[in-house]
Motif scaffolding. Structure first.
Motif, PDB file in Angstrom:
ATOM      1  N   UNK A 157       0.840  -1.200   0.000  1.00 58.28           N
ATOM      2  CA  UNK A 157       0.000   0.000   0.000  1.00 58.28           C
ATOM      3  C   UNK A 157       0.877   1.253   0.000  1.00 58.28           C
ATOM      4  N   UNK A 158       1.935   1.242   0.791  1.00 57.68           N
ATOM      5  CA  UNK A 158       2.841   2.391   0.842  1.00 57.68           C
ATOM      6  C   UNK A 158       3.527   2.613  -0.492  1.00 57.68           C
ATOM      7  N   UNK A 159       3.964   1.527  -1.131  1.00 57.84           N
ATOM      8  CA  UNK A 159       4.586   1.656  -2.453  1.00 57.84           C
ATOM      9  C   UNK A 159       3.606   2.303  -3.428  1.00 57.84           C
ATOM     10  N   UNK A 160       2.351   1.846  -3.409  1.00 59.02           N
ATOM     11  CA  UNK A 160       1.355   2.423  -4.302  1.00 59.02           C
ATOM     12  C   UNK A 160       1.132   3.896  -4.049  1.00 59.02           C
ATOM     13  N   UNK A 161       1.023   4.285  -2.783  1.00 56.00           N
ATOM     14  CA  UNK A 161       0.764   5.685  -2.445  1.00 56.00           C
ATOM     15  C   UNK A 161       1.923   6.581  -2.849  1.00 56.00           C
ATOM     16  N   UNK A 162       3.142   6.204  -2.469  1.00 52.99           N
ATOM     17  CA  UNK A 162       4.296   7.055  -2.753  1.00 52.99           C
ATOM     18  C   UNK A 162       4.671   7.016  -4.233  1.00 52.99           C
ATOM     19  N   UNK A 195       2.150   5.685   8.452  1.00 52.56           N
ATOM     20  CA  UNK A 195       0.736   5.387   8.276  1.00 52.56           C
ATOM     21  C   UNK A 195       0.491   4.010   7.673  1.00 52.56           C
ATOM     22  N   UNK A 196       1.546   3.412   7.120  1.00 51.58           N
ATOM     23  CA  UNK A 196       1.437   2.067   6.546  1.00 51.58           C
ATOM     24  C   UNK A 196       2.311   1.115   7.363  1.00 51.58           C
ATOM     25  N   UNK A 197       1.986   1.006   8.631  1.00 53.84           N
ATOM     26  CA  UNK A 197       2.803   0.192   9.534  1.00 53.84           C
ATOM     27  C   UNK A 197       2.288  -1.251   9.602  1.00 53.84           C
ATOM     28  N   UNK A 198       2.902  -2.024  10.478  1.00 58.13           N
ATOM     29  CA  UNK A 198       2.556  -3.441  10.597  1.00 58.13           C
ATOM     30  C   UNK A 198       1.120  -3.630  11.073  1.00 58.13           C
ATOM     31  N   UNK A 199       0.624  -2.715  11.892  1.00 58.57           N
ATOM     32  CA  UNK A 199      -0.769  -2.813  12.341  1.00 58.57           C
ATOM     33  C   UNK A 199      -1.729  -2.818  11.162  1.00 58.57           C
ATOM     34  N   UNK A 200      -1.411  -2.019  10.133  1.00 57.13           N
ATOM     35  CA  UNK A 200      -2.264  -1.979   8.948  1.00 57.13           C
ATOM     36  C   UNK A 200      -2.251  -3.321   8.218  1.00 57.13           C
ATOM     37  N   UNK A 201      -1.083  -3.952   8.161  1.00 59.14           N
ATOM     38  CA  UNK A 201      -0.991  -5.270   7.513  1.00 59.14           C
ATOM     39  C   UNK A 201      -1.850  -6.294   8.245  1.00 59.14           C
ATOM     40  N   UNK A 202      -1.772  -6.291   9.569  1.00 58.50           N
ATOM     41  CA  UNK A 202      -2.586  -7.229  10.344  1.00 58.50           C
ATOM     42  C   UNK A 202      -4.069  -6.907  10.204  1.00 58.50           C
TER      43      UNK A 202
END
Length: 351
Positions: A77-82, A252-259
């Motif tokens: 998700x972070x790759x897509x956003x940036x 904003x795209x941390x491990x919590x988001x993955x879980x």
């Protein structure tokens, strides 16, 4: 946004056509909500729901259908956003929708790179391998200021949302922008799941050796699953940053988001496109309900930190209880309730 045909005789007046559910949902989403919903509904519920649903659809293709467990969803998700931010910023005149598509392909390339261990690893070991993507991507975006246009805090701001000269400004516009992209990619995912490629995913998930015996290209299928999944997740990241938050940093795209996205597909139902939307609805709406109830009942006794932790505990406990009671997810519960309702309706008609 897909639906299943209820298993009933063809002559039954209660038989639901396969297209009825999606058509009804789209009619409400496009024709009712933009005129009736308030700003809070779009900004706090519907837009994040759409972004998380798309990310969950992408992860479900990889984990639910292809059986490849990933814990690096937020990284893609972070790759897509940036990537979308930089394509839009550095290539003058490039349409925003093309920037988002290129961002999806960038996420797909990173997904393939971190999916290579799946050729040798599986299960828990593959999950640990994909976890490296989470830490590497977040580190790279923080370490190298070029990705955030040398912003000291690493924060990026969303560009103006416009396609073919049509502006999607304001809460309703951003909602419609996200909705259109999610509908298009969900239709693609649903179609893919019902093609030979989708059948290959399932064959690899169920038994790699048997899949290889019947002629399924296992290695190619795994990498294709990572590529398609990461593409959709990358686009979801761009929607999360551009349509929902409007400004975002790598944290904003941390491990919590993955879980969180992994929990969505487990709660909603693995190997189910609809399940991604059911799970995302629960994850988005339920904490808001708990927050309102907690603030009303206990707001004067506990501070916001305790209330937030209480919400997590309650939500976690409910997830455990639900998974024990219905391990196939919300989509299975929905199908069972629907069939029961139709049976009772037909019984009433006959009586």
């Amino acid at each position: 946004m897909s639906t299943a045909v209820v298993d009933r005789p063809a002559s039954s007046p209660w038989r639901i056509p396969a297209w009825a559910g999606p058509v009804a949902v789209l009619a409400i989403a496009y024709g009712v909500l933009p005129f009736l919903g308030g700003s809070y509904i779009f900004e706090a519920i519907l837009t994040p729901f759409l972004a998380l649903s798309l990310a969950a659809v992408g992860l479900n293709l990889l984990t639910g259908y292809a059986g490849q467990l990933s814990l690096g969803t937020a990284a893609f998700m972070a790759v897509g956003a940036f990537a979308a931010y930089n394509f839009n910023l550095r290539i003058h005149g490039l349409p925003l929708i093309v920037s988002i598509a290129l961002a999806g392909f960038s996420a797909a390339a990173i997904g393939i790179a971190f999916g290579l261990p799946s050729l040798r690893l599986r299960g828990f070991y593959l999950a640990v391998s994909t976890l490296a993507a989470q830490f590497f991507v977040q580190w790279a975006l923080t370490k190298f200021g070029w990705f955030s246009n040398n912003n000291p805090s690493g924060v990026i701001d969303a560009p103006a949302l416009a396609i073919f000269g049509i502006s999607f400004d304001g809460p309703v516009g951003r909602y419609l922008f996200a909705l259109t992209i999610v509908v298009a990619l969900t239709a693609f995912a649903y179609r893919l799941a019902n093609t030979q490629t989708g059948h290959n995913f399932i064959a690899v998930r169920d038994n790699e050796l048997a899949a290889k015996v019947i002629g399924v290209p296992v290695l190619k299928t795994k990498l294709l699953a990572f590529a398609i999944s990461s593409f959709m997740i990358g686009v979801a990241g761009a929607l999360w940053a551009f349509a929902y938050l409007r400004t975002v940093e790598p944290a904003g795209f941390n491990l919590d988001r993955s879980f969180e996205i992994l929990f969505i597909i487990i709660i909603g139902g693995l190997a189910s496109i609809r399940g991604a939307f059911f799970g995302a609805a629960l994850i988005v709406v339920f904490p808001l309900i708990l927050s309102r109830v907690g603030s009303f009942l206990l707001g004067g006794l506990f501070d916001s930190g305790v209330l937030d932790m209480s919400q997590r505990i309650v939500l976690g406990a409910l997830i455990i209880v639900f998974l024990i009671a219905e391990p196939d997810g919300l989509v299975a519960l929905w199908d069972r309730l629907t069939k029961g309702f139709l049976r009772s309706g037909e019984a009433t008609r006959k009586s």
